[in-house]
Design an enzyme around this catalytic site. Structure first.
Site, PDB file in Angstrom:
ATOM      1  N   TYR A 176       0.842  -1.205   0.000  1.00  0.00           N
ATOM      2  CA  TYR A 176       0.000   0.000   0.000  1.00  0.00           C
ATOM      3  C   TYR A 176       0.873   1.249   0.000  1.00  0.00           C
ATOM      4  O   TYR A 176       0.595   2.212  -0.710  1.00  0.00           O
ATOM      5  CB  TYR A 176      -0.892  -0.057   1.244  1.00  0.00           C
ATOM      6  CG  TYR A 176      -2.004   0.972   1.328  1.00  0.00           C
ATOM      7  CD1 TYR A 176      -3.045   0.990   0.407  1.00  0.00           C
ATOM      8  CD2 TYR A 176      -2.042   1.893   2.373  1.00  0.00           C
ATOM      9  CE1 TYR A 176      -4.085   1.910   0.522  1.00  0.00           C
ATOM     10  CE2 TYR A 176      -3.076   2.809   2.496  1.00  0.00           C
ATOM     11  CZ  TYR A 176      -4.096   2.814   1.573  1.00  0.00           C
ATOM     12  OH  TYR A 176      -5.125   3.718   1.691  1.00  0.00           O
ATOM     13  N   THR A 178     -14.092   4.559   8.001  1.00  0.00           N
ATOM     14  CA  THR A 178     -14.843   3.994   6.870  1.00  0.00           C
ATOM     15  C   THR A 178     -14.866   2.470   7.044  1.00  0.00           C
ATOM     16  O   THR A 178     -14.232   1.930   7.956  1.00  0.00           O
ATOM     17  CB  THR A 178     -14.159   4.304   5.513  1.00  0.00           C
ATOM     18  OG1 THR A 178     -12.927   3.579   5.453  1.00  0.00           O
ATOM     19  CG2 THR A 178     -13.887   5.787   5.325  1.00  0.00           C
TER      20      THR A 178
END
Ligand code: NAD
Length: 263
Positions: free
Chosen positions: A153, A188
């Protein structure tokens, strides 16, 4: 529309089924824009079916066909394109020596980097037709430095930032501005397990000068700003929206607030 009336502006938002993308979609439409919502998850877009101001496209942002379909939908349904929010993405962790680690890297690079590049490639001609426009890529503070077990990532989010810088130069003469945001920890679906973890969420918050995780709406406001006329002189940059996390050298805040400086 009379000769002097401004046309209704139109945005494509990817990853619009959830989290930051959904908050951006909501913000644009609340402010009178029409929007094309793109997501790989049909369930995420299910509630948008009857909206006159939103068209939904289900598909993978790494696909050129899906990006072309999103832009074609903007032009056919709403007549123009003014902005693209290339937000779909996800990470992955684990040791680099674990089985399948390089497959995972390829997957993470594909959605985040190829997805953003394909989105820019598809949107640029339509933005040109509108006489200019703006693109925002959702990178991450993880693209500005490293995190534990997050190397794939980290690589993908850093690549997005330099993709934005390079293409911002190529498109500047056409007044197509391209920027990135670098969100810090935001509440989220992607981070829910971290936020709700008995200690992890609070420990991360103690590295954030503002002392808390972001809400998706706070990321959406930064995205909206970068596509607005207020940002008319901003291109090729990355805006950290992280409560000061990337400004902090890593020292934990005292549990009860700023208090006395350490040492
Ligand atoms: P989320 O999981 O709530 O939303 C991501 C959405 O993208 C989902 O609806 C998912 O279905 C969609 N998606 C995933 N892969 C896709 C693909 N290949 N094609 C189309 N749609 C796809 O996550 P979020 O936190 O809102 O993440 C949005 C972006 O913000 C991501 O790029 C993420 O890396 C970045 N980001 C998030 C945080 C955070 O703390 N939440 C921090 C920094 C950056």
């Amino acid at each position: 529309m009379s000769a002097t009336e401004e046309p209704t502006r139109v945005v494509v938002v990817t990853g619009a089924g959830s989290g930051i993308g959904r908050a951006a979609l909501d913000l644009y439409t609340e402010r009178g824009w029409n929007a094309v919502a793109v997501d790989i998850s049909p369930a995420g877009l299910g509630d948008l079916a009857d909206r006159p101001d939103v068209a939904a496209v289900v598909g993978d942002v790494a696909s050129e066909r899906v990006n072309a379909q999103a832009v074609a939908t903007a032009l056919e349904r709403f007549g123009r394109l003014d902005a693209a929010v290339l937000n779909a993405g996800y990470g992955g962790g684990g040791p680099i020596e674990a089985p399948g680690a390089l497959d995972r890297l390829a997957e993470v690079l594909t959605v985040n980097v190829l997805g953003a590049a394909a989105g820019i490639r598809a949107a640029a001609p339509a933005l040109r037709q509108s006489g200019g426009g703006a693109i925002v890529v959702t990178s991450s503070v993880s693209g500005l430095r490293g995190d534990p077990s997050t190397w794939a990532y980290n690589a993908a989010k850093a690549a997005q930032i330099n993709l934005v810088r390079g293409l911002a130069i190529d498109y500047a003469a056409e007044d197509i501005r391209i920027n990135a945001i670098a969100p810090g920890g935001t509440v989220t679906a992607m981070t829910r397990s971290q936020v709700e973890h008995p200690t992890f969420g609070a420990t991360i918050a103690r590295r954030i000068p503002l002392g808390r995780w972001a809400q998706p709406r706070e990321q959406a406001e930064a995205i909206f700003f970068l596509t607005s006329p207020a940002a008319s002189y901003i291109t090729g940059t990355v805006l950290s929206v992280d409560g000061g996390l990337s400004a902090n050298g890593g020292i934990l805040l005292p549990p009860a607030g700023p208090g006395e400086p350490p040492g």
